[in-house]
Motif scaffolding. Sequence first.
Motif, PDB file in Angstrom:
ATOM      1  N   GLY A 171       2.439 112.603 -61.163  1.00  0.00           N
ATOM      2  CA  GLY A 171       1.129 112.018 -60.896  1.00  0.00           C
ATOM      3  C   GLY A 171       1.299 110.719 -60.134  1.00  0.00           C
ATOM      4  N   ASP A 172       0.187 110.197 -59.618  1.00  0.00           N
ATOM      5  CA  ASP A 172       0.247 108.890 -58.955  1.00  0.00           C
ATOM      6  C   ASP A 172       0.628 107.840 -59.984  1.00  0.00           C
ATOM      7  OD1 ASP A 172      -0.516 109.982 -56.528  1.00  0.00           O
ATOM      8  OD2 ASP A 172      -2.657 109.616 -56.874  1.00  0.00           O
ATOM      9  N   ARG A 173       1.580 106.991 -59.611  1.00  0.00           N
ATOM     10  CA  ARG A 173       2.096 106.019 -60.578  1.00  0.00           C
ATOM     11  C   ARG A 173       1.079 104.900 -60.796  1.00  0.00           C
ATOM     12  NH1 ARG A 173       4.840 109.538 -62.588  1.00  0.00           N
ATOM     13  NH2 ARG A 173       5.561 107.969 -64.064  1.00  0.00           N
ATOM     14  N   LEU A 174       0.984 104.473 -62.030  1.00  0.00           N
ATOM     15  CA  LEU A 174       0.031 103.415 -62.404  1.00  0.00           C
ATOM     16  C   LEU A 174       0.774 102.345 -63.209  1.00  0.00           C
ATOM     17  CD1 LEU A 174      -2.946 102.378 -62.675  1.00  0.00           C
ATOM     18  CD2 LEU A 174      -3.092 103.720 -64.783  1.00  0.00           C
ATOM     19  N   LEU A 175       0.609 101.092 -62.815  1.00  0.00           N
ATOM     20  CA  LEU A 175       1.124  99.959 -63.595  1.00  0.00           C
ATOM     21  C   LEU A 175      -0.070  99.298 -64.264  1.00  0.00           C
ATOM     22  CD1 LEU A 175       3.411  97.936 -64.362  1.00  0.00           C
ATOM     23  CD2 LEU A 175       2.862  96.690 -62.253  1.00  0.00           C
ATOM     24  N   ILE A 176      -0.023  99.237 -65.576  1.00  0.00           N
ATOM     25  CA  ILE A 176      -1.092  98.559 -66.323  1.00  0.00           C
ATOM     26  C   ILE A 176      -0.566  97.201 -66.755  1.00  0.00           C
ATOM     27  CG2 ILE A 176      -2.531  98.603 -68.400  1.00  0.00           C
ATOM     28  CD1 ILE A 176      -2.441 101.655 -68.297  1.00  0.00           C
ATOM     29  N   GLU A 177      -1.274  96.162 -66.376  1.00  0.00           N
ATOM     30  CA  GLU A 177      -0.923  94.802 -66.817  1.00  0.00           C
ATOM     31  C   GLU A 177      -2.156  94.181 -67.450  1.00  0.00           C
ATOM     32  OE1 GLU A 177       2.190  93.315 -63.340  1.00  0.00           O
ATOM     33  OE2 GLU A 177       0.217  92.420 -63.505  1.00  0.00           O
ATOM     34  N   GLY A 178      -1.944  93.405 -68.476  1.00  0.00           N
ATOM     35  CA  GLY A 178      -3.080  92.724 -69.080  1.00  0.00           C
ATOM     36  C   GLY A 178      -2.622  91.601 -69.967  1.00  0.00           C
ATOM     37  N   ASN A 179      -3.584  90.828 -70.422  1.00  0.00           N
ATOM     38  CA  ASN A 179      -3.251  89.895 -71.493  1.00  0.00           C
ATOM     39  C   ASN A 179      -4.369  89.883 -72.526  1.00  0.00           C
ATOM     40  OD1 ASN A 179      -5.179  87.868 -70.831  1.00  0.00           O
ATOM     41  ND2 ASN A 179      -3.800  87.150 -69.212  1.00  0.00           N
ATOM     42  N   PHE A 183     -22.252 108.382 -72.580  1.00  0.00           N
ATOM     43  CA  PHE A 183     -23.001 107.126 -72.464  1.00  0.00           C
ATOM     44  C   PHE A 183     -22.125 105.884 -72.678  1.00  0.00           C
ATOM     45  CE2 PHE A 183     -25.631 110.589 -74.060  1.00  0.00           C
ATOM     46  CZ  PHE A 183     -26.630 110.647 -73.098  1.00  0.00           C
ATOM     47  N   GLY A 184     -20.814 105.994 -72.342  1.00  0.00           N
ATOM     48  CA  GLY A 184     -19.882 104.921 -72.701  1.00  0.00           C
ATOM     49  C   GLY A 184     -19.684 103.830 -71.675  1.00  0.00           C
ATOM     50  N   VAL A 185     -20.243 103.967 -70.458  1.00  0.00           N
ATOM     51  CA  VAL A 185     -19.896 103.026 -69.379  1.00  0.00           C
ATOM     52  C   VAL A 185     -20.686 101.722 -69.482  1.00  0.00           C
ATOM     53  CG1 VAL A 185     -19.781 102.700 -66.875  1.00  0.00           C
ATOM     54  CG2 VAL A 185     -19.345 104.965 -67.856  1.00  0.00           C
ATOM     55  N   LYS A 186     -19.980 100.602 -69.303  1.00  0.00           N
ATOM     56  CA  LYS A 186     -20.617  99.283 -69.170  1.00  0.00           C
ATOM     57  C   LYS A 186     -20.047  98.631 -67.910  1.00  0.00           C
ATOM     58  CE  LYS A 186     -21.259  98.723 -74.134  1.00  0.00           C
ATOM     59  NZ  LYS A 186     -20.873  98.010 -75.374  1.00  0.00           N
ATOM     60  N   ASP A 187     -20.899  97.891 -67.185  1.00  0.00           N
ATOM     61  CA  ASP A 187     -20.461  97.290 -65.917  1.00  0.00           C
ATOM     62  C   ASP A 187     -19.185  96.477 -66.079  1.00  0.00           C
ATOM     63  OD1 ASP A 187     -22.369  98.295 -64.159  1.00  0.00           O
ATOM     64  OD2 ASP A 187     -23.804  96.698 -64.618  1.00  0.00           O
ATOM     65  N   SER A 188     -19.088  95.730 -67.183  1.00  0.00           N
ATOM     66  CA  SER A 188     -17.940  94.820 -67.350  1.00  0.00           C
ATOM     67  C   SER A 188     -16.627  95.576 -67.553  1.00  0.00           C
ATOM     68  CB  SER A 188     -18.176  93.890 -68.544  1.00  0.00           C
ATOM     69  OG  SER A 188     -18.170  94.642 -69.749  1.00  0.00           O
ATOM     70  N   LEU A 189     -16.710  96.886 -67.799  1.00  0.00           N
ATOM     71  CA  LEU A 189     -15.504  97.687 -68.056  1.00  0.00           C
ATOM     72  C   LEU A 189     -15.093  98.510 -66.831  1.00  0.00           C
ATOM     73  CD1 LEU A 189     -16.410  98.936 -71.664  1.00  0.00           C
ATOM     74  CD2 LEU A 189     -15.013  96.947 -71.024  1.00  0.00           C
ATOM     75  N   ILE A 190     -15.845  98.394 -65.740  1.00  0.00           N
ATOM     76  CA  ILE A 190     -15.507  99.118 -64.500  1.00  0.00           C
ATOM     77  C   ILE A 190     -14.617  98.219 -63.655  1.00  0.00           C
ATOM     78  CG2 ILE A 190     -16.419 100.179 -62.404  1.00  0.00           C
ATOM     79  CD1 ILE A 190     -19.059 100.625 -63.905  1.00  0.00           C
ATOM     80  N   HIS A 191     -13.462  98.746 -63.267  1.00  0.00           N
ATOM     81  CA  HIS A 191     -12.454  97.879 -62.642  1.00  0.00           C
ATOM     82  C   HIS A 191     -11.730  98.637 -61.534  1.00  0.00           C
ATOM     83  CE1 HIS A 191     -10.325  94.102 -62.977  1.00  0.00           C
ATOM     84  NE2 HIS A 191      -9.173  94.744 -62.821  1.00  0.00           N
ATOM     85  N   PRO A 192     -11.463  97.968 -60.395  1.00  0.00           N
ATOM     86  CA  PRO A 192     -10.759  98.658 -59.302  1.00  0.00           C
ATOM     87  C   PRO A 192      -9.256  98.711 -59.541  1.00  0.00           C
ATOM     88  CG  PRO A 192     -11.270  96.416 -58.644  1.00  0.00           C
ATOM     89  CD  PRO A 192     -11.862  96.604 -60.029  1.00  0.00           C
ATOM     90  N   LEU A 193      -8.616  99.733 -58.999  1.00  0.00           N
ATOM     91  CA  LEU A 193      -7.157  99.760 -58.941  1.00  0.00           C
ATOM     92  C   LEU A 193      -6.738  99.116 -57.626  1.00  0.00           C
ATOM     93  CD1 LEU A 193      -6.233 103.360 -60.161  1.00  0.00           C
ATOM     94  CD2 LEU A 193      -6.472 101.245 -61.492  1.00  0.00           C
ATOM     95  N   LEU A 229      -2.153  99.392 -59.345  1.00  0.00           N
ATOM     96  CA  LEU A 229      -2.125  98.371 -60.400  1.00  0.00           C
ATOM     97  C   LEU A 229      -3.489  98.282 -61.066  1.00  0.00           C
ATOM     98  CD1 LEU A 229      -0.915  95.855 -61.870  1.00  0.00           C
ATOM     99  CD2 LEU A 229      -1.755  94.489 -59.929  1.00  0.00           C
ATOM    100  N   MET A 230      -3.510  98.384 -62.393  1.00  0.00           N
ATOM    101  CA  MET A 230      -4.696  98.055 -63.169  1.00  0.00           C
ATOM    102  C   MET A 230      -4.386  96.759 -63.903  1.00  0.00           C
ATOM    103  SD  MET A 230      -6.359  99.891 -66.543  1.00  0.00           S
ATOM    104  CE  MET A 230      -7.200 101.236 -65.721  1.00  0.00           C
ATOM    105  N   ARG A 231      -5.075  95.701 -63.523  1.00  0.00           N
ATOM    106  CA  ARG A 231      -4.849  94.399 -64.166  1.00  0.00           C
ATOM    107  C   ARG A 231      -6.138  94.020 -64.870  1.00  0.00           C
ATOM    108  NH1 ARG A 231      -1.202  90.483 -65.791  1.00  0.00           N
ATOM    109  NH2 ARG A 231      -2.627  89.014 -66.724  1.00  0.00           N
ATOM    110  N   TYR A 232      -6.127  93.976 -66.186  1.00  0.00           N
ATOM    111  CA  TYR A 232      -7.358  93.703 -66.924  1.00  0.00           C
ATOM    112  C   TYR A 232      -7.019  92.789 -68.095  1.00  0.00           C
ATOM    113  CZ  TYR A 232     -12.104  94.613 -68.558  1.00  0.00           C
ATOM    114  OH  TYR A 232     -13.425  94.476 -68.912  1.00  0.00           O
ATOM    115  N   ASN A 233      -7.817  91.756 -68.260  1.00  0.00           N
ATOM    116  CA  ASN A 233      -7.565  90.809 -69.351  1.00  0.00           C
ATOM    117  C   ASN A 233      -8.585  91.032 -70.467  1.00  0.00           C
ATOM    118  OD1 ASN A 233      -5.483  89.674 -67.865  1.00  0.00           O
ATOM    119  ND2 ASN A 233      -6.914  88.362 -66.751  1.00  0.00           N
TER     120      ASN A 233
END
Length: 288
Positions: A124-132, A246-256, A276-280
């Motif tokens: 699959g397409d590789r994904l790096l998840i980073e967060g704090n 019905f789970g989507v909220k604007d604050s949880l939508i994030h670009p790769l 890269l998914m970078r989400y704090n």
Amino acid sequence: MKNFNEHNITAAVQARVANATSPRIREISDSLVRHLHTFLREVRPTEAEWAAGIDFLTRTGQMCSATRQEFILFSDTLGASMLVDAINHPGGDGATETTVLGPFYVQGAPEFPLGADISEGLAGDRLLIEGNVKNTAGEPIGGATIDIWHSDPDGYYDVQGPADAPLNMRGRLHADAAGNFWCRTIVPAPYPIPNDGPVGQMLEHQGRHPYRPAHVHFMIAADGYETLTTHVFLSHSPYLDSDVVFGVKDSLIHPLEKLPAGTSPGGHPINQPIDLMRYNFVLSKQRK
Ligand SMILES: [Fe+2]
């Protein structure tokens, strides 16, 4: 008491639960009876329709197994799961917003060191998840436990495979002392919720599609804080405006972010192109 009819049976059943073993059980039972009877008086089911309803619930229970939870799907698709979530997590304190747990969480997922590939090498397409992980005062929460799980590029979770298939695309990490965490995996896809059972039939009869937008699930826990159950939705995904649960909220939508090989996002060198998914994340202090 006897001679019950459409007009007096509700009060009779409510009287029957008046001696419940706790005030809360009485409150819940009383309300359940009141709303159920109101529902029946409103829709006025035929006996065949009521039997079909009983049959639906029976088949929903029979569909459940260690890896298939049809009642969660039923709750999710009627908006009940999100309503319970909203009641219990009203937000507004600066913490990350919550959303549904969903039916694919597995307790005791394998533990991984920071930076590990939790997809166990799946294609699959590789994904790096980073967060704090921080608290609402902006202080890092070192050592927080982060459960991550998501679908494969075809939209299936590991637990939907054969019973003896290994767990993958899920894992448990522990944030470092500064609250940072990272891992490698593959990019998930939108998916239909399992729709080969009674809930799928319900959706079809209701004229609804069964899809969820692509997302990664997170459950983040730390001593002294409310456990955060949420997703990060991929901003390029279809179905963001019509999630079947019905789970989507604007604050949880994030670009790769597309990164070429040879870069070092967050100080983590990568040797192949990667998204890269970078989400704090921000946790609320535990409520008393
Ligand atoms: Fe999911």
